[in-house]
Design a protein around this motif. Structure first.
Motif, PDB file in Angstrom:
ATOM      1  N   VAL A 255       0.852  -1.183   0.000  1.00 35.66           N
ATOM      2  CA  VAL A 255       0.000   0.000   0.000  1.00 35.66           C
ATOM      3  C   VAL A 255       0.887   1.232   0.000  1.00 35.66           C
ATOM      4  N   SER A 256       0.657   2.135  -0.947  1.00 35.44           N
ATOM      5  CA  SER A 256       1.475   3.342  -1.074  1.00 35.44           C
ATOM      6  C   SER A 256       0.668   4.590  -0.741  1.00 35.44           C
ATOM      7  N   LYS A 257       1.317   5.503  -0.024  1.00 34.09           N
ATOM      8  CA  LYS A 257       0.710   6.786   0.328  1.00 34.09           C
ATOM      9  C   LYS A 257       1.736   7.890   0.096  1.00 34.09           C
ATOM     10  N   SER A 258       1.318   8.958  -0.572  1.00 32.19           N
ATOM     11  CA  SER A 258       2.199  10.115  -0.712  1.00 32.19           C
ATOM     12  C   SER A 258       2.089  10.973   0.547  1.00 32.19           C
ATOM     13  N   LEU A 259       2.917  11.998   0.645  1.00 31.19           N
ATOM     14  CA  LEU A 259       2.909  12.822   1.844  1.00 31.19           C
ATOM     15  C   LEU A 259       1.566  13.523   2.043  1.00 31.19           C
ATOM     16  N   ASP A 260       0.909  13.934   0.943  1.00 29.93           N
ATOM     17  CA  ASP A 260      -0.384  14.595   1.094  1.00 29.93           C
ATOM     18  C   ASP A 260      -1.519  13.601   1.298  1.00 29.93           C
ATOM     19  N   GLN A 261      -1.195  12.314   1.352  1.00 25.65           N
ATOM     20  CA  GLN A 261      -2.169  11.272   1.699  1.00 25.65           C
ATOM     21  C   GLN A 261      -1.845  10.694   3.076  1.00 25.65           C
ATOM     22  N   SER A 262      -1.334  11.545   3.941  1.00 19.02           N
ATOM     23  CA  SER A 262      -0.988  11.174   5.320  1.00 19.02           C
ATOM     24  C   SER A 262       0.197  10.224   5.395  1.00 19.02           C
ATOM     25  N   ASN A 284       7.363  -3.775   6.323  1.00 20.74           N
ATOM     26  CA  ASN A 284       8.487  -2.861   6.134  1.00 20.74           C
ATOM     27  C   ASN A 284       8.052  -1.663   5.312  1.00 20.74           C
ATOM     28  N   LEU A 285       8.915  -0.665   5.275  1.00 26.05           N
ATOM     29  CA  LEU A 285       8.625   0.566   4.544  1.00 26.05           C
ATOM     30  C   LEU A 285       9.691   0.799   3.480  1.00 26.05           C
ATOM     31  N   LEU A 286       9.252   1.209   2.305  1.00 24.62           N
ATOM     32  CA  LEU A 286      10.141   1.707   1.258  1.00 24.62           C
ATOM     33  C   LEU A 286       9.690   3.123   0.953  1.00 24.62           C
ATOM     34  N   MET A 298       7.545  12.450  -1.396  1.00 24.81           N
ATOM     35  CA  MET A 298       8.044  11.133  -1.004  1.00 24.81           C
ATOM     36  C   MET A 298       6.872  10.169  -1.000  1.00 24.81           C
ATOM     37  N   LEU A 299       7.089   9.015  -1.568  1.00 24.84           N
ATOM     38  CA  LEU A 299       6.058   7.982  -1.624  1.00 24.84           C
ATOM     39  C   LEU A 299       6.387   6.920  -0.579  1.00 24.84           C
TER      40      LEU A 299
END
Length: 531
Positions: A255-262, A284-286, A298-299
């Protein structure tokens, strides 16, 4: 009687000086004559052979170490039998020729196949063809040779039973020898620990050319090879591993979230729960620079492996991590072996047979660094970190600890980063062939700047690092003969904390003249008796 700890650097330097001087006055043909007594020419490659460059480059991943000026081996040996390894070491020792050992070629600083000691000749012992995997489902164990890849190991284990697995790393083209010798972190670490935590025996060729199993090598050497880093104690031919239970169905998601998606809030919450959630869940986080429309951001991608069904996973996430907004259609149920392909990233979407096709990780130019985090980084500080990464075009990868990782004592194996660590950060600087080698200085400076700015938020005294994320910025052995124990503490404590002294003592017992050496090999430390 009392014992004084002294370094055996002077003794090592004396013997190595003799052997190196002898080599410089003797042609490499004499070394080749030596091994030709027991090794056929079809597994020996010299710079005069047309196949030499192909063999050398076959598993080099980091193009920083594949240039015309990169120091190259005087010969490459690709053994087909254990006796070939023995002969290589015996002849190498006789002629004072340093031996570098390669299994998968993923060493971040190229130490397994090159050398920064330009005036010192060396040979490459490439274990690529020693790759058998023998699984015994009756005892839930397997023997795996060091030249096998992690993908091959996982594949052959799963072929025997869909209820058996092994804690491998996420990059399936990594060699087993490199993974296990440095500890070996992966998606099952919170459930079952490191790869090396599950090693129960091994076959090692020592400096005298003897093949030793666990009983013959003794518990000190057996302890050292399970996380003390490759290239210091001998050549591990094969490992006996304890296999672990995996359910017939596991669940993955990305699941990917950009900075403006919290995205920042997601990272902040992850810091507080990922290490403390059920051991059946690994997240984990990428975190990567990305472009959205006209803006850079940043994604944040959360990748997960859950040892259970999708319904069970959604219940866990709903309770513990509702901010992620995980939906049923985000989740994919599959077998454990299919999850190995999924988490390999570059093989994602292919069949499990891709694991035994030896598809290499895409070659590129890289520089890596690592840190351990013991306290969550404040959310306001994360915003600054994103700015630094965007400015330098830097990728962050974060892997949670906790679970079994915290339950194992930090002295049980050389890997000391256990209880108290929330997660590890890997800093990844990558650039393509369009920029090439000429951009190295610029990009290495970039990653160093971010690393320096991260100082307030990471582990201290020492600032810890992971030996399998090799980083020569931490310090190096000063010359081809090695370095003193005191000098090596600069980088040794970062990788091994208090375990470094024991590693050096083991080195002093099994290889006092420092035959197995590289820029960050363990220096020999010996005990002398005084009355």
């Amino acid at each position: 009687m009392k014992f004084n700890i002294i370094n055996d650097c002077e003794l090592a330097s004396f013997f190595l000086c003799l052997s190196l001087c002898f080599f410089t006055s003797t042609s490499s043909n004499e070394f080749l004559d030596c091994i030709s007594q027991t090794i056929s020419s079809d597994v020996v490659f010299t710079p005069n052979d047309t196949s030499y460059s192909t063999v050398l480059q076959s598993t080099i991943q980091n193009l920083r170490f594949d240039t015309p000026t990169t120091p190259k081996p005087s010969a490459i040996i690709t053994p087909l039998s254990y006796s070939h390894v023995q002969s290589t070491l015996i002849c190498g020792f006789e002629f004072g020729l340093n031996v570098r050992v390669r299994s998968g070629g993923h060493d971040y600083e190229g130490l397994s196949y090159t050398s920064s000691y330009h005036s010192t000749p060396f040979i490459l012992l490439d274990l690529n063809l020693l790759r058998s995997v023998t699984v015994d489902p009756d005892t839930n164990t397997a023997w795996v040779e060091s030249g096998a890849t992690l993908g091959e190991l996982a594949y052959w284990v799963a072929r025997k039973s869909n209820l058996l697995g092994f804690p491998t790393g996420e990059c399936t083209s990594v060699g087993v020898g490199g993974q296990l010798s440095g500890g070996g972190f992966g998606t099952l670490a919170r459930k079952y620990g490191l790869s090396a935590d599950n090693v129960i025996d091994a076959l090692v060729v020592d400096v005298k050319g003897r093949i030793l199993d666990r009983d013959r090598m003794g518990e000190d050497l057996f302890w050292a090879i399970r996380g003390g880093g490759g290239g210091s104690f001998g050549v591990v031919l094969s490992w006996r591993i304890s296999l672990v239970y995996v359910p017939p169905v596991v669940t993955v998601f990305s699941v990917s979230k950009s900075l403006d998606q919290s995205g920042t809030g997601i990272v902040n919450k992850w810091q507080n729960i990922a290490h403390n959630i059920t051991e059946d869940l690994f997240m984990n986080l990428l975190i990567t620079p990305a472009v959205q429309g006209q803006n850079s951001t940043m994604l944040v991608t959360v990748n997960s492996l859950f040892l259970g069904t999708a319904d069970e996973l959604i219940n866990v996430i709903s309770d513990e991590f509702p901010e992620l907004g995980l939906q049923e259609n985000d989740c994919m149920e599959m077998s454990w072996i299919e999850s190995v392909v999924y988490h390999s990233l570059y093989l994602r979407g292919q069949s499990i047979e891709a694991l035994i096709e030896r598809q290499p990780w895409p070659k590129d130019y890289y520089k890596f660094k690592s840190d351990y985090i013991k306290k969550p980084i404040p959310e306001e500080a994360l915003a600054n970190i994103w700015k630094w990464c965007l400015q330098e075009n830097l990728i962050l990868a974060m892997e949670p600890h906790g679970g079994k990782m915290s339950a194992i004592n930090e002295t049980a194996t050389p890997y000391p980063h256990r209880e108290g660590n929330l997660y590890i950060i890997q800093y990844i600087m990558r650039w393509g062939t369009d920029e090439g080698l000429n951009a190295t200085e610029t990009h290495v400076a970039s990653i160093r700047r971010v690393y320096e700015k991260m100082t307030p938020y990471v582990s201290k005294k020492p600032r810890e690092a992971y030996v399998n994320f090799r980083d020569l910025d931490l310090g190096t052995n000063g010359n081809a003969s090695g370095t003193s124990y005191v000098q090596a503490l600069r980088w040794g404590r970062r990788y091994f904390k208090g375990n470094f002294e024991k590693l050096a003592l083991v080195k002093g017992m099994v290889d006092p003249t420092n035959f197995f050496r590289n820029e960050q090999s363990i220096p020999p430390l010996v005990l002398s008796h005084s009355h």
